[in-house]
Design a protein around this motif. Sequence first.
Motif, PDB file in Angstrom:
ATOM      1  N   LEU A  14       0.824  -1.201   0.000  1.00  0.00           N
ATOM      2  CA  LEU A  14       0.000   0.000   0.000  1.00  0.00           C
ATOM      3  C   LEU A  14       0.864   1.259   0.000  1.00  0.00           C
ATOM      4  O   LEU A  14       0.566   2.239  -0.693  1.00  0.00           O
ATOM      5  N   PHE A  15       1.938   1.239   0.788  1.00  0.00           N
ATOM      6  CA  PHE A  15       2.846   2.383   0.833  1.00  0.00           C
ATOM      7  C   PHE A  15       3.375   2.719  -0.553  1.00  0.00           C
ATOM      8  O   PHE A  15       3.322   3.880  -0.983  1.00  0.00           O
ATOM      9  N   TYR A  16       3.866   1.726  -1.261  1.00  0.00           N
ATOM     10  CA  TYR A  16       4.444   1.984  -2.578  1.00  0.00           C
ATOM     11  C   TYR A  16       3.387   2.470  -3.568  1.00  0.00           C
ATOM     12  O   TYR A  16       3.608   3.456  -4.294  1.00  0.00           O
ATOM     13  N   LEU A  17       2.258   1.796  -3.612  1.00  0.00           N
ATOM     14  CA  LEU A  17       1.227   2.162  -4.584  1.00  0.00           C
ATOM     15  C   LEU A  17       0.689   3.567  -4.341  1.00  0.00           C
ATOM     16  O   LEU A  17       0.535   4.369  -5.280  1.00  0.00           O
ATOM     17  N   ILE A  18       0.419   3.897  -3.082  1.00  0.00           N
ATOM     18  CA  ILE A  18      -0.150   5.209  -2.769  1.00  0.00           C
ATOM     19  C   ILE A  18       0.895   6.303  -2.938  1.00  0.00           C
ATOM     20  O   ILE A  18       0.582   7.408  -3.416  1.00  0.00           O
ATOM     21  N   LEU A  19       2.151   6.026  -2.567  1.00  0.00           N
ATOM     22  CA  LEU A  19       3.195   7.032  -2.747  1.00  0.00           C
ATOM     23  C   LEU A  19       3.441   7.298  -4.233  1.00  0.00           C
ATOM     24  O   LEU A  19       3.654   8.461  -4.638  1.00  0.00           O
ATOM     25  N   ILE A  20       3.416   6.259  -5.047  1.00  0.00           N
ATOM     26  CA  ILE A  20       3.563   6.454  -6.492  1.00  0.00           C
ATOM     27  C   ILE A  20       2.416   7.307  -7.030  1.00  0.00           C
ATOM     28  O   ILE A  20       2.623   8.223  -7.841  1.00  0.00           O
ATOM     29  N   ALA A  21       1.200   7.029  -6.568  1.00  0.00           N
ATOM     30  CA  ALA A  21       0.053   7.831  -7.004  1.00  0.00           C
ATOM     31  C   ALA A  21       0.209   9.291  -6.572  1.00  0.00           C
ATOM     32  O   ALA A  21      -0.114  10.215  -7.333  1.00  0.00           O
ATOM     33  N   GLY A  22       0.708   9.510  -5.347  1.00  0.00           N
ATOM     34  CA  GLY A  22       0.910  10.877  -4.874  1.00  0.00           C
ATOM     35  C   GLY A  22       1.980  11.613  -5.653  1.00  0.00           C
ATOM     36  O   GLY A  22       1.805  12.795  -5.996  1.00  0.00           O
ATOM     37  N   MET A  23       3.098  10.950  -5.935  1.00  0.00           N
ATOM     38  CA  MET A  23       4.162  11.582  -6.715  1.00  0.00           C
ATOM     39  C   MET A  23       3.686  11.906  -8.126  1.00  0.00           C
ATOM     40  O   MET A  23       3.981  12.984  -8.672  1.00  0.00           O
ATOM     41  N   ARG A  24       2.948  10.991  -8.739  1.00  0.00           N
ATOM     42  CA  ARG A  24       2.434  11.236 -10.088  1.00  0.00           C
ATOM     43  C   ARG A  24       1.461  12.418 -10.087  1.00  0.00           C
ATOM     44  O   ARG A  24       1.509  13.278 -10.983  1.00  0.00           O
ATOM     45  N   LEU A  25       0.587  12.458  -9.083  1.00  0.00           N
ATOM     46  CA  LEU A  25      -0.372  13.557  -9.009  1.00  0.00           C
ATOM     47  C   LEU A  25       0.324  14.891  -8.770  1.00  0.00           C
ATOM     48  O   LEU A  25      -0.095  15.929  -9.308  1.00  0.00           O
ATOM     49  N   ALA A  26       1.385  14.882  -7.982  1.00  0.00           N
ATOM     50  CA  ALA A  26       2.140  16.115  -7.737  1.00  0.00           C
ATOM     51  C   ALA A  26       2.750  16.649  -9.030  1.00  0.00           C
ATOM     52  O   ALA A  26       2.760  17.860  -9.275  1.00  0.00           O
ATOM     53  N   LEU A  57       1.632  16.025 -12.147  1.00  0.00           N
ATOM     54  CA  LEU A  57       0.582  16.433 -13.072  1.00  0.00           C
ATOM     55  C   LEU A  57      -0.108  17.715 -12.617  1.00  0.00           C
ATOM     56  O   LEU A  57      -0.379  18.612 -13.433  1.00  0.00           O
ATOM     57  N   ASP A  58      -0.420  17.813 -11.322  1.00  0.00           N
ATOM     58  CA  ASP A  58      -1.124  18.998 -10.821  1.00  0.00           C
ATOM     59  C   ASP A  58      -0.313  20.268 -10.999  1.00  0.00           C
ATOM     60  O   ASP A  58      -0.873  21.341 -11.268  1.00  0.00           O
ATOM     61  N   ARG A  59       0.980  20.178 -10.825  1.00  0.00           N
ATOM     62  CA  ARG A  59       1.828  21.361 -10.919  1.00  0.00           C
ATOM     63  C   ARG A  59       2.418  21.554 -12.310  1.00  0.00           C
ATOM     64  O   ARG A  59       3.238  22.452 -12.507  1.00  0.00           O
ATOM     65  N   ASP A  60       1.975  20.714 -13.248  1.00  0.00           N
ATOM     66  CA  ASP A  60       2.344  20.855 -14.656  1.00  0.00           C
ATOM     67  C   ASP A  60       3.854  21.053 -14.802  1.00  0.00           C
ATOM     68  O   ASP A  60       4.344  22.056 -15.348  1.00  0.00           O
TER      69      ASP A  60
END
Length: 332
Positions: free
Chosen positions: A124-136, A138-141
């Motif tokens: 869970l740590f790896y999957l959620i952290l990867i999702a957070g890094m990817r979103l960071a 994309l959100d900040r373009d």
Amino acid sequence: MTKSSPKKLDSQTWLTGEYVIYWGLIWAIISSILYLTYSVVDPQTTRPAWFILTTTGLEEVGLLISGCLCLRNWRSSSISGGTVWLLFAIAIFAFFGGNMWFCLWEMVWGLNPAASAGNLFFVLFYLILIAGMRLAILDRDVQLARQQWVIVAGVAAIGLTMGCWLTTLSARAVTVPQQSGVMTIAQAASRGTMVQMNAPTIPPQGKIASSKLPPDWVLAIDRSMQPLVGTFNLFYVLCDLVLLTFAAILFLGFWGGQLGLPWRMTAQAVLCFYIADTWFAYANNQVQGYESGSIMEVFWIFGIVQFGVAAALEFDNSIRARRLARRRTAIK
């Protein structure tokens, strides 16, 4: 002014980026001194149980503080893209749970921690952290120049090389014991298999002596996890490669400037986790009878501290931006 305002102000003062940096430095220095002093032992001896418990406590407390700081960013109305910090908080709390089960498996029940229930939390740590890094990203373009993409490709190539090397070592660790007719206890433990003995077992010096065997449900989980140890290790290697690539993109995308400092700290935190994970994967495959507490594992604490510092700095930047916007509105 009401009486609650000074109290609220004082409580927020201790959570500013400056104070969190101070406390983070103290936390990292204490951890470094502890590891440098007690992590190196003779091959014939084991690390004391109190050392493993202390270092685990430093990690767990640091995880709780960093996770709460990330949650504060998520709840703050002045921070845009708070979902990123929510994902970071969930990932950090998942690592907290995995670390706890890892310690119980190794220190209390004397089992191979590679097959602990903590693997579910680490996934869970790896999957959620990867999702957070990817979103960071994309959100900040995040936009990179051509030469920066070359650097990212180089980092990914290095990570891929390390991952292939560790996977090869893991495969050798599994195949080598099969070539001999007799398998030692240490070899069986490295393969993640249960070794049953008729004679009573004596707990190692580094473990906490228990007056009874592990509960049945613990043994059941351990047996079910044993065949998946190799799969988990491969999954961790692949996730570390993705995280390392995302960290390089985030670091280069926010190169320079005060506003980009929290994201550079986040990238550095991921790098510290990568270093500790890589060492642990190597040691489990190459060091016979490896026990937790090596000097390289201090990088987990460094990464935990930097996650908390990044969250505090981002909160400070949002407060500063809100005050600046109010001043501009008042001038108009």
